[in-house]
Design a protein around this motif. Structure first.
Motif, mmCIF file in Angstrom:
data_model
loop_
_atom_site.group_PDB
_atom_site.id
_atom_site.type_symbol
_atom_site.label_atom_id
_atom_site.label_comp_id
_atom_site.label_asym_id
_atom_site.label_seq_id
_atom_site.Cartn_x
_atom_site.Cartn_y
_atom_site.Cartn_z
ATOM 1 N N MET A 1 0.784 -1.230 -0.237
ATOM 2 C CA MET A 1 0.147 0.635 -0.099
ATOM 3 C C MET A 1 1.383 1.513 -0.348
ATOM 4 N N VAL A 2 0.815 2.465 -1.060
ATOM 5 C CA VAL A 2 1.237 3.539 -0.577
ATOM 6 C C VAL A 2 0.345 4.563 -0.623
ATOM 7 N N ALA A 3 0.933 5.496 0.319
ATOM 8 C CA ALA A 3 0.474 6.638 0.789
ATOM 9 C C ALA A 3 1.151 7.863 -0.166
ATOM 10 N N ILE A 4 0.414 9.232 -0.479
ATOM 11 C CA ILE A 4 1.341 9.578 -0.917
ATOM 12 C C ILE A 4 0.545 10.477 -0.199
ATOM 13 N N MET A 5 1.581 11.763 0.993
ATOM 14 C CA MET A 5 1.007 11.752 1.833
ATOM 15 C C MET A 5 1.806 13.964 1.265
ATOM 16 N N GLY A 6 2.307 14.689 1.904
ATOM 17 C CA GLY A 6 1.819 16.468 2.353
ATOM 18 C C GLY A 6 1.195 16.906 2.813
ATOM 19 N N ALA A 7 1.405 18.156 2.453
ATOM 20 C CA ALA A 7 0.528 19.508 3.465
ATOM 21 C C ALA A 7 -0.534 19.900 1.868
ATOM 22 N N SER A 8 -1.499 20.590 2.482
ATOM 23 C CA SER A 8 -2.509 20.777 1.488
ATOM 24 C C SER A 8 -1.547 21.788 0.794
ATOM 25 N N PHE A 140 -6.549 2.843 -6.964
ATOM 26 C CA PHE A 140 -6.275 4.536 -6.562
ATOM 27 C C PHE A 140 -7.358 5.694 -5.723
ATOM 28 N N LEU A 141 -6.970 5.768 -4.459
ATOM 29 C CA LEU A 141 -7.943 6.508 -3.664
ATOM 30 C C LEU A 141 -7.806 8.023 -3.209
ATOM 31 N N ASP A 142 -8.558 8.550 -3.373
ATOM 32 C CA ASP A 142 -8.341 10.008 -2.858
ATOM 33 C C ASP A 142 -8.795 10.396 -1.689
ATOM 34 N N GLU A 143 -8.312 10.438 -0.694
ATOM 35 C CA GLU A 143 -8.236 10.558 0.994
ATOM 36 C C GLU A 143 -9.296 9.648 1.150
ATOM 37 N N PRO A 144 -9.246 8.649 1.149
ATOM 38 C CA PRO A 144 -10.146 7.825 1.563
ATOM 39 C C PRO A 144 -10.932 8.030 3.274
ATOM 40 N N SER A 169 -2.856 -3.733 -5.701
ATOM 41 C CA SER A 169 -1.749 -2.797 -5.175
ATOM 42 C C SER A 169 -2.370 -1.323 -4.652
ATOM 43 N N VAL A 170 -2.570 -0.650 -3.913
ATOM 44 C CA VAL A 170 -3.436 0.060 -3.008
ATOM 45 C C VAL A 170 -2.501 1.537 -3.262
ATOM 46 N N VAL A 171 -2.850 2.623 -3.871
ATOM 47 C CA VAL A 171 -2.272 4.257 -4.020
ATOM 48 C C VAL A 171 -3.428 4.882 -3.263
ATOM 49 N N ALA A 172 -2.681 5.589 -2.388
ATOM 50 C CA ALA A 172 -3.861 6.678 -1.840
ATOM 51 C C ALA A 172 -3.276 7.583 -1.103
ATOM 52 N N THR A 173 -3.902 9.059 -1.424
ATOM 53 C CA THR A 173 -3.834 9.697 -0.777
ATOM 54 C C THR A 173 -4.489 10.262 0.302
ATOM 55 N N ILE A 174 -3.149 10.269 2.164
ATOM 56 C CA ILE A 174 -4.318 10.667 2.615
ATOM 57 C C ILE A 174 -3.500 11.906 3.838
ATOM 58 N N HIS A 175 -4.638 12.884 3.971
ATOM 59 C CA HIS A 175 -4.358 14.142 5.008
ATOM 60 C C HIS A 175 -3.800 13.805 6.241
ATOM 61 N N GLN A 176 -3.243 13.696 7.330
ATOM 62 C CA GLN A 176 -2.786 13.488 8.173
ATOM 63 C C GLN A 176 -3.051 12.951 9.089
ATOM 64 N N PRO A 177 -3.100 11.275 8.834
ATOM 65 C CA PRO A 177 -3.315 10.225 9.400
ATOM 66 C C PRO A 177 -2.509 10.195 10.927
#
Length: 600
Positions: A1-8, A140-144, A169-177
């Protein structure tokens, strides 16, 4: 599982959209360059849709369908038509089990603002399930986790962790987990100001930044530390400049995270039976799983840049590699992805639309109440006046009832279709069905309900007012009113589709109907209309509706609105309805068509 993270504003969603082939296309606003490779070959848009699924952030679903019905309709529309009904049901059951949706939850309606339904976390899982029915290898998931509390966010990520462990293969953007969520991630892609600040095993990120001089405090959530490290404050200027310099430093050393990832990939410890992913491409396939695309690791890589003329994140450049076996679930094999034929799509969509219409009990009750109340009030005001009065005594009630039916038809659309619009956009972006099949099914499913309301209205009003006592005249009256309401609905639907927003549709639809009423032949006679505005009465649907029912009431032609017969007026009215419906279809197919950048 890939997490794409970063500030706003760091470019998380932009990168995810680019990888998933969902980067919005807008000439003069965005541009992309580079390449996206799947299994080492340039991505092909058609085959990639069969391999990957994209789950949007907004969980828009039909409130009146149950969880199982929602998944079943998606499966019937998207799975190959050669699959037997039992296999489709088995696939739906497998998805429910995979997402932890119990039989009780599966039998519960989705719910909405006015109807109690499933919880927010379950709603998110259903949104994922709608895409999982095709058994995609890439998800692909956008901020699930957006909009969920800490507990449900953890449960959601646990579900994604199980999906990844089953071979996807799971790729998701995650905001402040939270820290427990971060511990589930195999690979971290950290973005800062549109640049890659880190890409490698999530477990090695803290050590990587420590080597660069940025140490995470003990017992501190690494995800929060990374967000603080890569955020750029808007003020003061000195702090913003320091943050920009720090991000440039992190971006220059991001390549060392790739090396660290290659060195420590074996050390990543996913859930049991899961996939170890990293620069070294270490892959384990769970026992008993089925490889859909042959043996070996399958890579999704992207090397691209994206810029915005509106001052967005400039020069985002990076590379994403994910090694994971492409395997499927335990449901029956899905051979091919050929979509169902148009007649089958139409039958499925017609059944869904009819089921939704019948279950809209609140809306149906309100519409029935309005119909009965308005018919009763108008009947009492003009009670028995049609039996002895001439044109002057009857023309008023005939035009007023046209106003009533036109407005009811208009508002029944502009307050309902915007709720459906987001769902249709999502389904079209996924290639779920043909636009023509959906549009015709929607139009035909609503016709019987409109006929029922107009019949009830006519039964109450026609005989109380004392209009022409003839069975043929009464049936024609119902036909004329039904066609009028359908034409008003067609006009409102075409405006709702063409308008850029629901608010704009609500602002534009009433004036369009009012103009049609003004030139309908009651307020302004034809001789009093200026020549340069005379054409408006010939495009006014009320003009033909008024002409039809006036001819129906006065068979000798007294009070005729135009030179057409009653059937000629109904024919012209039906012609306008077809024109409005066609305009709505063209607008839906062109103006509201999802458009994505295909340059990469």
């Amino acid at each position: 599982m890939v997490a794409i993270m970063g500030a706003s504003g760091s470019g998380k969603t932009t990168l995810l959209n680019l990888l998933a082939g969902r980067l919005p296309s807008a000439p003069g606003v965005t541009s992309a360059s580079g390449s996206v490779r799947v299994n080492g070959s340039p991505r092909d848009g058609t085959t990639f849709k069969q391999l990957a699924a994209y789950v949007v952030q907004d969980s828009s679903l039909f409130a009146h369908l149950t969880v199982r019905e929602t998944l079943a309709f998606s499966a019937r529309l998207r799975l190959p038509p050669s699959l037997a009904a039992a296999d489709v049901d088995a696939r739906v059951d497998a998805v429910c089990a995979e997402l932890g949706l119990s039989p009780a939850v599966s039998a519960t309606r989705i719910g909405g603002p006015f109807e109690r339904g499933i919880s927010g976390g379950e709603r998110k899982r259903v949104t994922i399930g709608v895409e999982l029915v095709t058994d995609p290898s890439l998800l692909f998931l956008d901020e699930p986790t957006t909009g969920l509390d800490a507990f449900n966010a953890l449960a959601m990520m646990g579900t994604l962790r199980r999906l990844a462990s089953s071979g996807r293969s799971v790729v998701a953007t995650i905001h402040q987990p939270r820290s427990a969520i971060y511990a589930m991630v195999d690979t971290l892609l950290l973005l800062a100001g549109g640049r890659v600040a880190y890409y490698g095993p999530a477990a090695g990120a803290v050590a990587h930044f420590a080597r660069l001089g940025f140490r995470c405090p003990p017992r501190f959530n690494p995800a929060d530390f990374f967000i603080d490290l890569t955020a750029v404050p808007s003020a003061p200027a000195a702090a913003a400049a320091a943050a920009a310099a720090r991000i440039r430093h992190l971006a220059r050393h991001a390549h060392s995270s790739r090396a660290a990832g290659a060195a420590s990939a074996v050390g990543v410890a996913p859930a049991e039976g899961g996939v170890a992913a990293g620069g070294g491409g270490v892959v384990r396939r769970p026992a008993g799983r089925r490889d859909l695309r042959g043996a070996g690791a399958h890579h999704l890589s992207s090397s691209s840049s994206h810029s915005s003329s509106r001052g967005g994140t400039p020069g985002m450049a990076g590379e994403v590699d994910k090694a994971a076996p492409v395997v499927a679930g335990d449901a029956p094999p899905i051979a091919g992805r050929r979509r169902p034929a148009w007649p089958r799509e139409f039958r499925i969509l017609l059944g869904r639309a009819a089921r939704l219409m019948v279950r809209e009990r609140r809306a149906n009750a309100i519409r029935a109440f309005q119909t009965i109340v308005f018919a009763t009030v108008l009947s009492l005001i003009w009670l028995n006046q049609g039996r002895d009065a001439g044109v002057a005594g009857v023309s008023g009630i005939l035009f007023v009832l046209l106003i009533n039916q036109s407005m009811l038809g208009t508002f029944s659309v502009i307050f309902v279709f915007p709720l459906e619009r987001a769902i249709i956009t999502r389904e079209r972006a996924a290639g779920t069905y043909r636009v023509s099949a959906y549009y015709i099914a929607k139009v035909l499913s609503e016709a019987p309900r409109t006929l029922l309301y107009n019949t009830v209205f006519s039964v109450i009003l026609y005989w109380c007012v004392g209009l022409r006592a003839s069975a043929a005249a009464f049936l024609f009256f119902i036909l004329a009113l039904w066609t009028t309401t359908m034409t008003a609905e067609a006009l409102a639907l075409s405006i709702s589709i063409a308008a850029p927003s629901p608010a704009a549709a609500m602002a534009l639809s009433p004036p369009a109907v009012i103009v049609s009423l003004l030139f309908g032949g009651f307020f302004i006679q034809g001789a009093r209309i200026p020549d340069w505005l005379g054409w408006l009465r010939w495009v006014s649907f009320v003009h033909y509706a008024y002409g039809a029912i006036m001819h129906n009431q006065f068979v000798d032609g007294v009070g005729a609105v135009n030179g057409l017969s009653r059937w000629g007026n109904v024919g012209a009215l039906a012609g306008l309805m077809v024109v409005f419906r066609a305009g709505g279809y063209v607008a839906l197919r062109t103006l509201r068509a999802p458009s994505f950048d295909r340059s990469v």
